[in-house]
Design a protein around this motif. Structure first.
Motif, PDB file in Angstrom:
ATOM      1  N   ALA A 183      15.466 -91.554 -59.071  1.00 40.18           N
ATOM      2  CA  ALA A 183      14.053 -91.544 -58.690  1.00 40.18           C
ATOM      3  C   ALA A 183      13.826 -90.642 -57.477  1.00 40.18           C
ATOM      4  O   ALA A 183      12.870 -89.862 -57.438  1.00 40.18           O
ATOM      5  CB  ALA A 183      13.567 -92.964 -58.403  1.00 40.18           C
ATOM      6  N   ALA A 184      14.714 -90.723 -56.495  1.00 45.01           N
ATOM      7  CA  ALA A 184      14.586 -89.866 -55.314  1.00 45.01           C
ATOM      8  C   ALA A 184      14.766 -88.395 -55.683  1.00 45.01           C
ATOM      9  O   ALA A 184      14.038 -87.527 -55.184  1.00 45.01           O
ATOM     10  CB  ALA A 184      15.602 -90.289 -54.249  1.00 45.01           C
ATOM     11  N   ALA A 185      15.710 -88.110 -56.576  1.00 42.62           N
ATOM     12  CA  ALA A 185      15.937 -86.724 -56.999  1.00 42.62           C
ATOM     13  C   ALA A 185      14.740 -86.197 -57.779  1.00 42.62           C
ATOM     14  O   ALA A 185      14.352 -85.029 -57.616  1.00 42.62           O
ATOM     15  CB  ALA A 185      17.212 -86.632 -57.855  1.00 42.62           C
ATOM     16  N   LEU A 186      14.126 -87.021 -58.611  1.00 40.75           N
ATOM     17  CA  LEU A 186      12.938 -86.602 -59.356  1.00 40.75           C
ATOM     18  C   LEU A 186      11.793 -86.280 -58.396  1.00 40.75           C
ATOM     19  O   LEU A 186      11.110 -85.268 -58.557  1.00 40.75           O
ATOM     20  CB  LEU A 186      12.499 -87.700 -60.337  1.00 40.75           C
ATOM     21  N   GLU A 187      11.602 -87.137 -57.420  1.00 42.75           N
ATOM     22  CA  GLU A 187      10.536 -86.928 -56.435  1.00 42.75           C
ATOM     23  C   GLU A 187      10.772 -85.663 -55.624  1.00 42.75           C
ATOM     24  O   GLU A 187       9.872 -84.877 -55.383  1.00 42.75           O
ATOM     25  CB  GLU A 187      10.454 -88.153 -55.510  1.00 42.75           C
ATOM     26  N   ARG A 188      12.014 -85.466 -55.233  1.00 45.08           N
ATOM     27  CA  ARG A 188      12.393 -84.345 -54.369  1.00 45.08           C
ATOM     28  C   ARG A 188      12.378 -83.008 -55.121  1.00 45.08           C
ATOM     29  O   ARG A 188      12.078 -81.980 -54.539  1.00 45.08           O
ATOM     30  CB  ARG A 188      13.791 -84.665 -53.815  1.00 45.08           C
ATOM     31  N   THR A 189      12.677 -83.023 -56.415  1.00 43.22           N
ATOM     32  CA  THR A 189      12.949 -81.801 -57.154  1.00 43.22           C
ATOM     33  C   THR A 189      11.826 -81.356 -58.078  1.00 43.22           C
ATOM     34  O   THR A 189      11.635 -80.156 -58.267  1.00 43.22           O
ATOM     35  CB  THR A 189      14.236 -81.992 -57.987  1.00 43.22           C
ATOM     36  N   LEU A 190      11.095 -82.297 -58.655  1.00 46.27           N
ATOM     37  CA  LEU A 190      10.139 -81.959 -59.713  1.00 46.27           C
ATOM     38  C   LEU A 190       8.695 -82.155 -59.274  1.00 46.27           C
ATOM     39  O   LEU A 190       8.377 -83.113 -58.563  1.00 46.27           O
ATOM     40  CB  LEU A 190      10.393 -82.826 -60.956  1.00 46.27           C
ATOM     41  N   SER A 191       7.833 -81.285 -59.763  1.00 51.89           N
ATOM     42  CA  SER A 191       6.395 -81.436 -59.547  1.00 51.89           C
ATOM     43  C   SER A 191       5.899 -82.580 -60.430  1.00 51.89           C
ATOM     44  O   SER A 191       6.589 -82.995 -61.374  1.00 51.89           O
ATOM     45  CB  SER A 191       5.677 -80.138 -59.931  1.00 51.89           C
ATOM     46  N   PRO A 192       4.678 -83.092 -60.168  1.00 51.38           N
ATOM     47  CA  PRO A 192       4.134 -84.139 -61.047  1.00 51.38           C
ATOM     48  C   PRO A 192       4.063 -83.699 -62.520  1.00 51.38           C
ATOM     49  O   PRO A 192       4.343 -84.499 -63.418  1.00 51.38           O
ATOM     50  CB  PRO A 192       2.740 -84.403 -60.469  1.00 51.38           C
ATOM     51  N   THR A 193       3.737 -82.464 -62.776  1.00 51.18           N
ATOM     52  CA  THR A 193       3.691 -81.966 -64.154  1.00 51.18           C
ATOM     53  C   THR A 193       5.088 -81.976 -64.777  1.00 51.18           C
ATOM     54  O   THR A 193       5.265 -82.399 -65.929  1.00 51.18           O
ATOM     55  CB  THR A 193       3.098 -80.544 -64.200  1.00 51.18           C
ATOM     56  N   GLU A 194       6.073 -81.532 -64.020  1.00 49.37           N
ATOM     57  CA  GLU A 194       7.455 -81.546 -64.523  1.00 49.37           C
ATOM     58  C   GLU A 194       7.938 -82.975 -64.746  1.00 49.37           C
ATOM     59  O   GLU A 194       8.663 -83.250 -65.706  1.00 49.37           O
ATOM     60  CB  GLU A 194       8.375 -80.820 -63.540  1.00 49.37           C
ATOM     61  N   GLN A 195       7.528 -83.892 -63.876  1.00 45.91           N
ATOM     62  CA  GLN A 195       7.895 -85.296 -64.066  1.00 45.91           C
ATOM     63  C   GLN A 195       7.309 -85.829 -65.371  1.00 45.91           C
ATOM     64  O   GLN A 195       7.978 -86.567 -66.102  1.00 45.91           O
ATOM     65  CB  GLN A 195       7.420 -86.140 -62.881  1.00 45.91           C
ATOM     66  N   GLU A 196       6.081 -85.458 -65.685  1.00 40.79           N
ATOM     67  CA  GLU A 196       5.467 -85.894 -66.940  1.00 40.79           C
ATOM     68  C   GLU A 196       6.186 -85.278 -68.139  1.00 40.79           C
ATOM     69  O   GLU A 196       6.417 -85.950 -69.147  1.00 40.79           O
ATOM     70  CB  GLU A 196       3.979 -85.538 -66.967  1.00 40.79           C
ATOM     71  N   LEU A 197       6.566 -84.013 -68.046  1.00 37.93           N
ATOM     72  CA  LEU A 197       7.336 -83.387 -69.123  1.00 37.93           C
ATOM     73  C   LEU A 197       8.669 -84.103 -69.318  1.00 37.93           C
ATOM     74  O   LEU A 197       9.111 -84.320 -70.448  1.00 37.93           O
ATOM     75  CB  LEU A 197       7.577 -81.908 -68.813  1.00 37.93           C
ATOM     76  N   LEU A 198       9.305 -84.476 -68.218  1.00 39.82           N
ATOM     77  CA  LEU A 198      10.576 -85.193 -68.316  1.00 39.82           C
ATOM     78  C   LEU A 198      10.372 -86.568 -68.943  1.00 39.82           C
ATOM     79  O   LEU A 198      11.211 -87.026 -69.720  1.00 39.82           O
ATOM     80  CB  LEU A 198      11.233 -85.306 -66.939  1.00 39.82           C
ATOM     81  N   ARG A 199       9.258 -87.227 -68.630  1.00 36.77           N
ATOM     82  CA  ARG A 199       8.962 -88.523 -69.243  1.00 36.77           C
ATOM     83  C   ARG A 199       8.889 -88.370 -70.770  1.00 36.77           C
ATOM     84  O   ARG A 199       9.445 -89.166 -71.520  1.00 36.77           O
ATOM     85  CB  ARG A 199       7.642 -89.070 -68.690  1.00 36.77           C
ATOM     86  N   LEU A 200       8.202 -87.312 -71.228  1.00 36.04           N
ATOM     87  CA  LEU A 200       8.113 -87.045 -72.662  1.00 36.04           C
ATOM     88  C   LEU A 200       9.491 -86.713 -73.245  1.00 36.04           C
ATOM     89  O   LEU A 200       9.861 -87.215 -74.311  1.00 36.04           O
ATOM     90  CB  LEU A 200       7.147 -85.895 -72.924  1.00 36.04           C
ATOM     91  N   ALA A 201      10.261 -85.877 -72.547  1.00 43.15           N
ATOM     92  CA  ALA A 201      11.591 -85.495 -73.027  1.00 43.15           C
ATOM     93  C   ALA A 201      12.517 -86.714 -73.088  1.00 43.15           C
ATOM     94  O   ALA A 201      13.316 -86.834 -74.015  1.00 43.15           O
ATOM     95  CB  ALA A 201      12.187 -84.414 -72.128  1.00 43.15           C
ATOM     96  N   ALA A 202      12.401 -87.622 -72.115  1.00 38.62           N
ATOM     97  CA  ALA A 202      13.245 -88.828 -72.124  1.00 38.62           C
ATOM     98  C   ALA A 202      12.990 -89.656 -73.375  1.00 38.62           C
ATOM     99  O   ALA A 202      13.924 -90.168 -73.997  1.00 38.62           O
ATOM    100  CB  ALA A 202      13.001 -89.654 -70.858  1.00 38.62           C
ATOM    101  N   GLY A 203      11.728 -89.763 -73.767  1.00 38.95           N
ATOM    102  CA  GLY A 203      11.406 -90.477 -75.004  1.00 38.95           C
ATOM    103  C   GLY A 203      12.005 -89.795 -76.214  1.00 38.95           C
ATOM    104  O   GLY A 203      12.494 -90.463 -77.135  1.00 38.95           O
ATOM    105  N   LEU A 204      11.989 -88.475 -76.211  1.00 36.72           N
ATOM    106  CA  LEU A 204      12.584 -87.729 -77.320  1.00 36.72           C
ATOM    107  C   LEU A 204      14.086 -87.920 -77.365  1.00 36.72           C
ATOM    108  O   LEU A 204      14.679 -88.075 -78.443  1.00 36.72           O
ATOM    109  CB  LEU A 204      12.240 -86.243 -77.209  1.00 36.72           C
ATOM    110  N   LEU A 205      14.733 -87.901 -76.195  1.00 35.48           N
ATOM    111  CA  LEU A 205      16.183 -88.110 -76.155  1.00 35.48           C
ATOM    112  C   LEU A 205      16.551 -89.496 -76.684  1.00 35.48           C
ATOM    113  O   LEU A 205      17.532 -89.633 -77.422  1.00 35.48           O
ATOM    114  CB  LEU A 205      16.713 -87.916 -74.732  1.00 35.48           C
TER     115      LEU A 205
END
Length: 150
Positions: free
Chosen positions: A122-144
């Motif tokens: 969670a800290a790495a996501l906050e530190r590394t990704l923009s809110p848009t990238e976090q949303e894309l990752l949320r979608l990708a996690a569901g796909l994985l």
């Protein structure tokens, strides 16, 4: 015979598969190293997670679901029983089989390890990704997850 676009598409999918595998593998390795506690091991975590998510299983069901050789699972279950992370009780429907359940101690160990990994992530996501990238990752996690369950 494959046509040129089919070959190109197969190459693209192979490259995507390699990128996903490498990314997931590196992320998993990093979360294990950042957890701040010794990792129980992937097979142990898989068995405990399966018992937590799916409830009681027979050893055969666990071996099949996690694609673990029965001999390897026997060693894992013995280790987990010794640590009192699982219980093994006779199957009332078939006395030759046993039923495996996660204990409160096993659940506590699984949660502590998971929380340590998730806290770092969670800290790495906050530190590394923009809110848009976090949303894309949320979608990708569901796909994985969908791919893993297929």
């Amino acid at each position: 015979m494959e046509t040129e676009p089919d070959v190109h598409r197969a190459d693209e999918l192979a490259a995507l598969a390699r990128t996903v595998r490498e990314g997931v593998g590196r992320l998993n390795w990093r979360m294990r190293s950042e957890a701040g506690m010794p990792a129980p091991g992937p097979a142990v975590l898989a068995v405990l997670s399966r018992l937590y998510r799916g409830g009681t299983h027979t050893p055969g069901e666990l071996a099949e679901a996690e694609r673990i050789h029965p001999q390897s699972l026997t060693r894992i279950l013995a280790s987990l029983a010794e640590r009192e992370w699982i219980t093994r009780t006779p199957d009332p429907a078939d006395g030759r089989r046993s039923l495996i359940d996660i204990t409160p101690t096993g659940l506590r160990e699984l949660r502590q390890y998971s929380i340590a990994r998730e806290t770092w992530l969670a800290a790495a996501l906050e530190r590394t990704l923009s809110p848009t990238e976090q949303e894309l990752l949320r979608l990708a996690a569901g796909l994985l997850t969908r791919i893993a369950d297929s």
